[in-house]
Design a protein around this motif. Structure first.
Motif, PDB file in Angstrom:
ATOM      1  N   ILE A 180       0.843  -1.206   0.000  1.00  0.00           N
ATOM      2  CA  ILE A 180       0.000   0.000   0.000  1.00  0.00           C
ATOM      3  C   ILE A 180       0.879   1.256   0.000  1.00  0.00           C
ATOM      4  O   ILE A 180       0.624   2.209  -0.737  1.00  0.00           O
ATOM      5  CB  ILE A 180      -0.945  -0.016   1.235  1.00  0.00           C
ATOM      6  N   HIS A 181       1.935   1.232   0.798  1.00  0.00           N
ATOM      7  CA  HIS A 181       2.827   2.392   0.899  1.00  0.00           C
ATOM      8  C   HIS A 181       3.725   2.512  -0.345  1.00  0.00           C
ATOM      9  O   HIS A 181       4.286   3.571  -0.617  1.00  0.00           O
ATOM     10  CB  HIS A 181       3.677   2.259   2.176  1.00  0.00           C
ATOM     11  N   GLY A 182       3.854   1.403  -1.083  1.00  0.00           N
ATOM     12  CA  GLY A 182       4.613   1.427  -2.336  1.00  0.00           C
ATOM     13  C   GLY A 182       6.122   1.373  -2.152  1.00  0.00           C
ATOM     14  O   GLY A 182       6.866   2.010  -2.893  1.00  0.00           O
ATOM     15  N   ILE A 183       6.578   0.591  -1.160  1.00  0.00           N
ATOM     16  CA  ILE A 183       8.030   0.473  -0.955  1.00  0.00           C
ATOM     17  C   ILE A 183       8.458  -0.999  -0.992  1.00  0.00           C
ATOM     18  O   ILE A 183       7.677  -1.897  -0.674  1.00  0.00           O
ATOM     19  CB  ILE A 183       8.498   1.109   0.382  1.00  0.00           C
ATOM     20  N   PRO A 184       9.718  -1.249  -1.372  1.00  0.00           N
ATOM     21  CA  PRO A 184      10.207  -2.634  -1.366  1.00  0.00           C
ATOM     22  C   PRO A 184      10.402  -3.174   0.055  1.00  0.00           C
ATOM     23  O   PRO A 184      10.628  -2.409   0.994  1.00  0.00           O
ATOM     24  CB  PRO A 184      11.547  -2.544  -2.102  1.00  0.00           C
ATOM     25  N   LEU A 185      10.322  -4.490   0.141  1.00  0.00           N
ATOM     26  CA  LEU A 185      10.460  -5.187   1.417  1.00  0.00           C
ATOM     27  C   LEU A 185      11.555  -6.245   1.273  1.00  0.00           C
ATOM     28  O   LEU A 185      11.554  -7.021   0.315  1.00  0.00           O
ATOM     29  CB  LEU A 185       9.130  -5.878   1.756  1.00  0.00           C
ATOM     30  N   VAL A 186      12.485  -6.252   2.224  1.00  0.00           N
ATOM     31  CA  VAL A 186      13.517  -7.297   2.237  1.00  0.00           C
ATOM     32  C   VAL A 186      13.158  -8.264   3.365  1.00  0.00           C
ATOM     33  O   VAL A 186      13.228  -7.909   4.546  1.00  0.00           O
ATOM     34  CB  VAL A 186      14.923  -6.717   2.444  1.00  0.00           C
ATOM     35  N   HIS A 187      12.754  -9.456   2.978  1.00  0.00           N
ATOM     36  CA  HIS A 187      12.325 -10.469   3.955  1.00  0.00           C
ATOM     37  C   HIS A 187      13.496 -11.352   4.371  1.00  0.00           C
ATOM     38  O   HIS A 187      14.327 -11.735   3.540  1.00  0.00           O
ATOM     39  CB  HIS A 187      11.228 -11.341   3.333  1.00  0.00           C
TER      40      HIS A 187
END
Lengths: 272, 77
Positions: A180-187
């Motif tokens: 929703i915020h439009g940012i990448p996520l590093v899992h």
């Protein structure tokens, strides 16, 4: 060149400027140490604390890191090492989100769990550590759990989120907030000698596919625990990915999962 | 249809009481779900299925000489 630039140039030696001199610059020109750091980097002068980053990172890269804001969600095993490495790398704004306090069974792997920090907020201890490493970093500690209700708000003004949570439902809620915020996520996640890392951009849905068949909120770690060596390895890989994203370089683990087995020293990539 | 040979690779805790890597023979058209059941692995213990390096779902039908790797869920931090 402006006045502050002239002072910085005058105090620099061989393209480097010492912390003590940056403090003098800040005092003389009535700016913060953070602003003095930035002014040096803009001139192509590296604060001496980053001398050993040089070549691997240009002053332009270091300035980009200084201007970056990264959120670390969870500050236990993975989160502690992630915060430490982001600070050493020179990320200028770090937001640390964790509702918990340190307990005795965190001592086997959590970097900021010490005999003295037991009972204290994990996020607050991590923020204190960052200030000790580099007072030019803007660090925020949030003693709360990220969920559906507050996720997007908590990620405001950050450009990359690093997943250091310890449960699957929380991770899926974080992925949704990032989308929703439009940012990448590093899992990243760990269990025993094992761990996995992946990077997802909004719309990729890799994390959702990864956990699609999980009916439990925990994985193998419920039975085999977590080891410090696995935690540190996975955290390091996550910081490398987050750092590259901030620097505008391609992430290496997009649309794939890297699964790590430290017992066999086996690194396996699974393409999605 | 002749039977097919599949290389099965188990990762992490899935190896316990089973094996690490083994060539197994199945009827043609066997799905990954059926392979998992034949090894007495509860489906919820498998998070990731990889066939020849690529992620696949439980309903993937195995073919001759494929390598099927199974990974358990890892969720700790």
């Amino acid at each position: 060149m402006n006045a502050i630039g002239k002072t910085i140039s005058g105090l620099s030696r061989g393209g480097l400027i010492a912390e003590e001199d940056l403090r003098a610059v800040a005092g003389r020109h009535a700016v913060s140490l953070r602003e003095a750091h930035r002014a040096a980097l803009e001139l192509g002068i590296m604060p001496r604390r980053y001398a050993r980053n040089m070549a691997a990172l240009s002053t332009a890269d270091q300035l980009r890191l200084h201007d970056a804001a990264v959120a670390v969600i969870g500050c236990g095993g993975l989160g502690g090492y992630i915060v430490e490495e982001l600070a050493r790398l020179g990320v200028g704004t770090i937001k640390i989100i964790d509702p918990d306090s340190f307990s005795e069974d965190n001592l086997n792997r959590q970097l900021y769990a010490t005999r003295h920090s037991l009972g204290r907020s994990k996020a607050a201890c991590a923020a204190q550590r960052v200030r000790q490493i580099n007072p030019a970093i803007r660090v925020t500690a949030v003693k709360a759990a990220l969920g559906r209700d507050n996720g997007v708000k908590l990620l405001e003004r950050t450009q990359v989120a690093v997943d250091a949570l310890d449960n699957i439902s929380g991770r899926l809620e974080l992925a949704q907030a990032c989308r929703i915020h439009g940012i990448p996520l590093v899992h990243g996640s760990v269990g025993g000698w094992y761990g996995q890392v992946l990077t997802e951009y909004p719309g990729d849905g890799t994390l959702e596919k990864l956990y699609a068949h999980c009916h439990n909120d925990r994985g193998v770690e419920q039975e085999i625990g977590n080891l410090a060596c696995a935690v540190a390895v996975i955290a390091g890989l996550q910081v490398a990915e987050a750092g590259k994203i901030v620097l505008g370089r391609p992430a290496s683990l997009r649309s794939k999962v890297l699964f790590i087995d430290l017992l066999e020293m086996e690194f396996t990539e699974i393409a999605f | 249809m002749p039977p097919i040979k599949v290389t099965v690779k188990l990762f992490a805790s899935l190896q316990a009481g089973r094996f690490k890597i083994q060539d197994l023979v199945f009827e043609a058209g066997t799905t990954v779900a059926e392979l998992i059941a034949s090894l007495d692995i509860p489906e919820k213990e498998v998070s990731l299925i990889m066939i020849n390096g690529r992620h696949k779902e439980l309903d993937h039908r195995l073919a001759e000489a494929e390598t099927c790797a199974l990974f358990p869920p890892v969720g700790g931090g």
